[in-house]
Design a protein around this motif. Structure first.
Motif, PDB file in Angstrom:
ATOM      1  N   PRO A  35       0.792  -1.231   0.000  1.00  0.00           N
ATOM      2  CA  PRO A  35       0.000   0.000   0.000  1.00  0.00           C
ATOM      3  C   PRO A  35       0.827   1.285   0.000  1.00  0.00           C
ATOM      4  N   THR A  36       2.135   1.193   0.188  1.00  0.00           N
ATOM      5  CA  THR A  36       2.949   2.412   0.279  1.00  0.00           C
ATOM      6  C   THR A  36       3.591   2.725  -1.071  1.00  0.00           C
ATOM      7  N   SER A  37       4.815   3.227  -1.058  1.00  0.00           N
ATOM      8  CA  SER A  37       5.519   3.583  -2.291  1.00  0.00           C
ATOM      9  C   SER A  37       6.906   2.953  -2.296  1.00  0.00           C
ATOM     10  N   SER A  38       7.469   2.831  -3.476  1.00  0.00           N
ATOM     11  CA  SER A  38       8.808   2.251  -3.582  1.00  0.00           C
ATOM     12  C   SER A  38       9.836   3.129  -2.876  1.00  0.00           C
ATOM     13  N   LYS A  39       9.620   4.430  -2.879  1.00  0.00           N
ATOM     14  CA  LYS A  39      10.545   5.349  -2.215  1.00  0.00           C
ATOM     15  C   LYS A  39      10.549   5.127  -0.710  1.00  0.00           C
ATOM     16  N   LEU A  40       9.360   4.915  -0.150  1.00  0.00           N
ATOM     17  CA  LEU A  40       9.239   4.746   1.293  1.00  0.00           C
ATOM     18  C   LEU A  40       9.710   3.377   1.760  1.00  0.00           C
ATOM     19  N   TYR A  41       9.318   2.335   1.031  1.00  0.00           N
ATOM     20  CA  TYR A  41       9.569   0.971   1.482  1.00  0.00           C
ATOM     21  C   TYR A  41      10.621   0.255   0.657  1.00  0.00           C
ATOM     22  N   ASP A  42      11.555   0.987   0.083  1.00  0.00           N
ATOM     23  CA  ASP A  42      12.600   0.347  -0.712  1.00  0.00           C
ATOM     24  C   ASP A  42      13.423  -0.620   0.132  1.00  0.00           C
ATOM     25  N   PHE A  43      13.625  -0.310   1.424  1.00  0.00           N
ATOM     26  CA  PHE A  43      14.430  -1.183   2.289  1.00  0.00           C
ATOM     27  C   PHE A  43      13.697  -2.496   2.560  1.00  0.00           C
ATOM     28  N   ASN A  44      12.362  -2.448   2.629  1.00  0.00           N
ATOM     29  CA  ASN A  44      11.611  -3.683   2.833  1.00  0.00           C
ATOM     30  C   ASN A  44      11.505  -4.504   1.552  1.00  0.00           C
ATOM     31  N   ALA A  45      11.389  -3.819   0.416  1.00  0.00           N
ATOM     32  CA  ALA A  45      11.390  -4.530  -0.861  1.00  0.00           C
ATOM     33  C   ALA A  45      12.727  -5.236  -1.059  1.00  0.00           C
ATOM     34  N   ALA A  46      13.802  -4.587  -0.630  1.00  0.00           N
ATOM     35  CA  ALA A  46      15.132  -5.198  -0.726  1.00  0.00           C
ATOM     36  C   ALA A  46      15.212  -6.433   0.164  1.00  0.00           C
ATOM     37  N   ALA A  47      14.598  -6.369   1.348  1.00  0.00           N
ATOM     38  CA  ALA A  47      14.581  -7.530   2.252  1.00  0.00           C
ATOM     39  C   ALA A  47      13.790  -8.676   1.628  1.00  0.00           C
ATOM     40  N   PHE A  48      12.709  -8.349   0.939  1.00  0.00           N
ATOM     41  CA  PHE A  48      11.911  -9.369   0.247  1.00  0.00           C
ATOM     42  C   PHE A  48      12.754 -10.057  -0.832  1.00  0.00           C
ATOM     43  N   ARG A  49      13.519  -9.274  -1.566  1.00  0.00           N
ATOM     44  CA  ARG A  49      14.382  -9.849  -2.599  1.00  0.00           C
ATOM     45  C   ARG A  49      15.478 -10.723  -1.989  1.00  0.00           C
ATOM     46  N   ARG A  50      15.989 -10.316  -0.813  1.00  0.00           N
ATOM     47  CA  ARG A  50      17.000 -11.143  -0.144  1.00  0.00           C
ATOM     48  C   ARG A  50      16.407 -12.489   0.262  1.00  0.00           C
ATOM     49  N   GLY A  51      15.146 -12.477   0.675  1.00  0.00           N
ATOM     50  CA  GLY A  51      14.483 -13.724   1.018  1.00  0.00           C
ATOM     51  C   GLY A  51      14.334 -14.633  -0.187  1.00  0.00           C
ATOM     52  N   LEU A  52      13.949 -14.055  -1.315  1.00  0.00           N
ATOM     53  CA  LEU A  52      13.865 -14.836  -2.546  1.00  0.00           C
ATOM     54  C   LEU A  52      15.229 -15.425  -2.891  1.00  0.00           C
ATOM     55  N   GLN A  53      16.267 -14.605  -2.703  1.00  0.00           N
ATOM     56  CA  GLN A  53      17.627 -15.075  -3.006  1.00  0.00           C
ATOM     57  C   GLN A  53      18.022 -16.209  -2.059  1.00  0.00           C
ATOM     58  N   ASP A  54      17.609 -16.109  -0.809  1.00  0.00           N
ATOM     59  CA  ASP A  54      17.877 -17.186   0.148  1.00  0.00           C
ATOM     60  C   ASP A  54      17.296 -18.508  -0.354  1.00  0.00           C
ATOM     61  N   ALA A  55      16.170 -18.389  -1.069  1.00  0.00           N
ATOM     62  CA  ALA A  55      15.507 -19.588  -1.589  1.00  0.00           C
ATOM     63  C   ALA A  55      16.018 -19.979  -2.971  1.00  0.00           C
ATOM     64  N   GLY A  56      16.992 -19.217  -3.490  1.00  0.00           N
ATOM     65  CA  GLY A  56      17.606 -19.576  -4.768  1.00  0.00           C
ATOM     66  C   GLY A  56      17.118 -18.806  -5.966  1.00  0.00           C
ATOM     67  N   PHE A  57      16.388 -17.678  -5.741  1.00  0.00           N
ATOM     68  CA  PHE A  57      15.847 -16.909  -6.857  1.00  0.00           C
ATOM     69  C   PHE A  57      16.383 -15.473  -6.827  1.00  0.00           C
ATOM     70  N   VAL A  58      17.023 -15.076  -7.921  1.00  0.00           N
ATOM     71  CA  VAL A  58      17.619 -13.749  -8.036  1.00  0.00           C
ATOM     72  C   VAL A  58      16.880 -12.962  -9.111  1.00  0.00           C
ATOM     73  N   GLU A  59      16.383 -11.792  -8.734  1.00  0.00           N
ATOM     74  CA  GLU A  59      15.627 -10.976  -9.680  1.00  0.00           C
ATOM     75  C   GLU A  59      16.473 -10.671 -10.919  1.00  0.00           C
ATOM     76  N   GLY A  60      15.879 -10.895 -12.094  1.00  0.00           N
ATOM     77  CA  GLY A  60      16.566 -10.618 -13.339  1.00  0.00           C
ATOM     78  C   GLY A  60      17.367 -11.793 -13.867  1.00  0.00           C
TER      79      GLY A  60
END
Length: 325
Positions: A35-60
């Motif tokens: 519900p927020t914006s990428s500017k505000l929650y960029d640090f949480n979006a980055a944490a979400f991507r780290r979780g995906l990476q932990d599971a073996g998935f890298v964006e791009g």
């Protein structure tokens, strides 16, 4: 050039783009709803991507993420969730709170959904139980609304005051429960409470005027992404009025706020990323238990405390997870 060599080169040139397109088609797509914006929650979006990476998935590389941000407007979430469903994403990370989870659930009963919320997912009707959620939803629940009591107690321990303003976003589905818990806690401590409803940035001026007019002398900031987006304005007001304020997330004291107490929001996002990755590998959300964080963070900005003339007790400093000096 010989004809055979030319045909071979042409064939190679034609095959490469086809292979590339096939690779793109088979790359799984993860929906990210917030519900927020990428500017505000960029640090949480980055944490979400780290979780995906932990599971073996890298964006791009081997996964694509489709982001949908509400820009602080909860009413946009249903349409954004529908967009992700139309894109036929493999899984939806419905982050930010109950609003995202409900919007995603209403949009699909087939696509797996992983939520991050600050309420009881059973009570708000998202899952059947914690251990076996059933259907297509699972996720992480901090039940931050239920630690409103503890947050009031921490604020009282740091700086006892007589009238606490409860800064709430009425559009947040978790607001009523958190407001009730906080109000009961202030009453138990012999304090009065004042509810200030702010649904958007435009409501803050009137809320601050009411705070001054009603003689409130402390602020309880509810668990809400929109309120986090206004952390600078809240900190500036508290500084001008020389009143203590307690928050739900460490980003507040990092930005000049006095104190925060709550779960690690970024930790929740990271776990949501891990869960999404596990689902991409074939895990069934109906059988993935809803997780609950076991660690709560107490962060104190000592510089702000000194500016407000508040002396932090050694006992509180001793139990703080982080002290900003």
């Amino acid at each position: 050039m010989r004809r055979r060599e030319f045909v071979g080169l042409l064939g190679g040139a034609a095959v490469w783009p086809l292979a590339t397109r096939a690779q793109q088609v088979t790359m799984p797509v993860v929906g990210f709803l917030n519900p927020t914006s990428s500017k505000l929650y960029d640090f949480n979006a980055a944490a979400f991507r780290r979780g995906l990476q932990d599971a073996g998935f890298v964006e791009g590389q081997n996964v694509r993420i489709e982001y949908r941000w509400g820009e602080g407007d909860y009413s946009r979430l249903p349409a954004l969730a529908a967009e992700l469903v139309d894109l036929k994403v493999a899984v939806i990370g419905a982050t930010g709170d109950v609003g995202s989870a409900r919007a995603a659930k209403a949009a699909t009963s087939i696509i797996p959904i992983v939520f991050t919320i600050g309420a009881d997912p059973v009570k708000v009707g998202l899952v059947a139980s914690y251990n076996r959620p059933g259907a297509n939803l699972t996720g992480i629940s901090a039940i931050t609304s239920q630690i409103g009591t503890k947050r009031v107690e921490v604020l009282y321990q740091l700086a006892p005051r007589s009238k606490v303003a409860l800064l709430m976003n009425p559009d947040n589905p978790s607001a009523a429960m958190e407001q009730r818990d906080a109000a009961e806690a202030t009453k138990a401590l012999g304090q009065r409470s004042l509810v200030l409803n702010v649904a958007s940035e435009d409501d803050f001026s009137a809320a601050f005027e009411t705070f001054i007019r009603e003689g409130a002398d402390a602020i309880f900031v509810a668990t809400d992404p929109m309120l986090l987006s206004q952390r600078d304005a809240i900190a500036a007001f508290a500084d001008r009025q020389r009143v203590p304020a307690i928050h739900f997330e460490r980003q507040y004291p990092l930005g000049g706020g006095l104190i925060s107490y709550g779960t690690s929001i970024s930790g929740m996002y990271r776990q949501a990323g891990v869960y999404c990755g596990q689902i991409l590998k074939g895990a069934n959300p109906a059988e993935m238990p809803v997780l609950q964080p076991t660690k709560f963070e107490l962060v104190i900005n000592l510089k702000t405390a000194k500016a407000l003339g508040i002396e932090v007790s050694p006992n509180l400093l001793a139990v703080a997870d982080e002290v900003i000096e």
